[in-house]
Design an enzyme around this catalytic site. Sequence first.
Site, mmCIF file in Angstrom:
data_model
loop_
_atom_site.group_PDB
_atom_site.id
_atom_site.type_symbol
_atom_site.label_atom_id
_atom_site.label_comp_id
_atom_site.label_asym_id
_atom_site.label_seq_id
_atom_site.Cartn_x
_atom_site.Cartn_y
_atom_site.Cartn_z
ATOM 1 N N ARG A 63 2.306 -55.746 -9.644
ATOM 2 C CA ARG A 63 2.073 -54.672 -8.663
ATOM 3 C C ARG A 63 2.767 -54.999 -7.347
ATOM 4 N NH1 ARG A 63 -2.322 -54.335 -5.771
ATOM 5 N NH2 ARG A 63 -3.770 -55.086 -7.348
ATOM 6 N N TYR A 116 10.694 -29.826 -0.577
ATOM 7 C CA TYR A 116 10.166 -29.912 -1.944
ATOM 8 C C TYR A 116 8.656 -29.636 -1.932
ATOM 9 C CZ TYR A 116 8.228 -32.164 -6.056
ATOM 10 O OH TYR A 116 7.489 -32.419 -7.182
ATOM 11 N N ASP A 191 15.361 -37.372 2.113
ATOM 12 C CA ASP A 191 15.180 -37.309 0.664
ATOM 13 C C ASP A 191 16.537 -36.930 0.075
ATOM 14 O OD1 ASP A 191 14.697 -36.523 -1.966
ATOM 15 O OD2 ASP A 191 12.691 -35.758 -1.509
ATOM 16 N N LYS A 216 15.025 -38.126 -11.387
ATOM 17 C CA LYS A 216 16.078 -37.115 -11.497
ATOM 18 C C LYS A 216 17.422 -37.775 -11.822
ATOM 19 C CE LYS A 216 12.742 -34.285 -10.543
ATOM 20 N NZ LYS A 216 11.788 -34.902 -9.677
HETATM 21 C C1 LIG Z 1 13.664 -33.322 -3.759
HETATM 22 C C2 LIG Z 1 12.529 -33.990 -4.453
HETATM 23 N N1 LIG Z 1 11.891 -34.992 -3.854
HETATM 24 C C3 LIG Z 1 10.853 -35.624 -4.433
HETATM 25 C C4 LIG Z 1 10.383 -35.232 -5.670
HETATM 26 C C5 LIG Z 1 9.184 -35.929 -6.270
HETATM 27 O O1 LIG Z 1 9.566 -36.782 -7.267
HETATM 28 P P1 LIG Z 1 8.622 -37.204 -8.514
HETATM 29 O O2 LIG Z 1 8.436 -35.967 -9.341
HETATM 30 O O3 LIG Z 1 9.401 -38.277 -9.173
HETATM 31 O O4 LIG Z 1 7.344 -37.672 -7.932
HETATM 32 C C6 LIG Z 1 11.020 -34.193 -6.343
HETATM 33 C C7 LIG Z 1 10.548 -33.764 -7.668
HETATM 34 O O5 LIG Z 1 10.953 -32.741 -8.171
HETATM 35 C C8 LIG Z 1 12.113 -33.547 -5.717
HETATM 36 O O6 LIG Z 1 12.752 -32.534 -6.297
#
Ligand SMILES: Cc1ncc(COP(=O)(O)O)c(C=O)c1O
Length: 399
Positions: A63, A116, A191, A216
């Site tokens: 962890r 998001y 992000d 992704k």
């Molecule tokens: C731009 C963006 N940031 C963060 C996330 C969150 O990621 P996770 O689904 O791996 O928690 C997503 C998920 O679709 C996303 O599209």
Amino acid sequence: MLYKEEGPGDVSPETKAIHVRHVSDPARALTPPLYQTSTFTFPDMETADRVLKGEEKGFVYSRGGNPTVAQFESALSELEGGEASRAFASGMGAISALLIHLAKGGRSVIVPKYLYIGTRAFVQKFLIPWDIPVHWFDPRDPSWTDSMQGLLAGNAGAVFVETPSNPTLDIIDLSLLARLCREANVPLVVDNTFASPVLQRPIAFGASVVVHSATKYLGGHGDLLGGVLTGPAEIVSKVASDEGSFLGATLSPFNAWLILRGIKTLHIRMQAHCDRAEEIASFLAGHPKVCSVRYPGLAGHPGHDTARRQMRRFGGMLSFELASSVEARRVANRLEIFQIGVSLGDPGSLIEHPWSMSHRLLSEADRLSSGVTPGLLRMSVGLEGLTDLVRDLDRALSS
Ligand SMILES: Cc1ncc(COP(=O)(O)O)c(C=O)c1O
């Protein structure tokens, strides 16, 4: 020593992605060893003392850290050009840990309206009820920099943005925002999930911290969840030892291993995603049934010039607008190669209708104010043959 510090030296990012810093392995396996273990043992108590005090390098409990996960973290630091990285069980694991860290002491968090949905939900379900001031700004408003300067002058803990944003593909000028943040001494978090480090390296434009949903493009095969943040060692080590360890959203060694495998083909995959998305954006822009296309590679996109400055290419994500929700759902149903689904960055093309899927729990007014209209469809252009994808769209739109 388990973990070897040497990287591949001054070589291109493509080469770095394949020859990431590696765990030393007496068997000299070509692929990185997978340390699928919860804990690590010590030969004697004296070694345990030194490792636990930080006087000697070593791993204690997965962890807190694991060699396979550490290898993925090194890879991301190389790719994003950051000092240090920390992996998480998902993108939301990384985002929530980082925002909790930066907002400590009641400092405010500044976010754009186009964000998001999961990050937005975290802000609304946690930060706001915890009395952390959250300020929203509208990057489509030409005077957003003025309001930003005012917000930064308060007790700001972080500015958190996405560019391109999900699902509206808005672009934010990173150099400009980074300068404002630097002047106010507030960390800028970006992000970078939609672009990936192949297309955009926010730290080079002045951002402090970059976060990814590794689920992704980094993983790239739709078979795992993962997340990571990269930035100054001072911030990353504090998040790692506090929120990263005790909120418990730890990346599993096996998922780190899979992401390391995905990263080896990231550059070539991103080029192929871009090749297809650029053509599809032009095709959709010329289609009579399509009201508008949001793709930063199109000259008519309001962020096109900024995207050209800060992105190598424009990515595999695009959104387009049809006349109504009914029409958007009908087109999604008629597609055969594009699958209906909410994720992105996979080899297979995906389409989602934010109005009835990702954003369905928001009120109509909130959906509209976050740029989600009833006829909007978001697609993640995959790696299938371009002519097959265009034919699929053409047939679904025309029939
Ligand atoms: C731009 C963006 N940031 C963060 C996330 C969150 O990621 P996770 O689904 O791996 O928690 C997503 C998920 O679709 C996303 O599209």
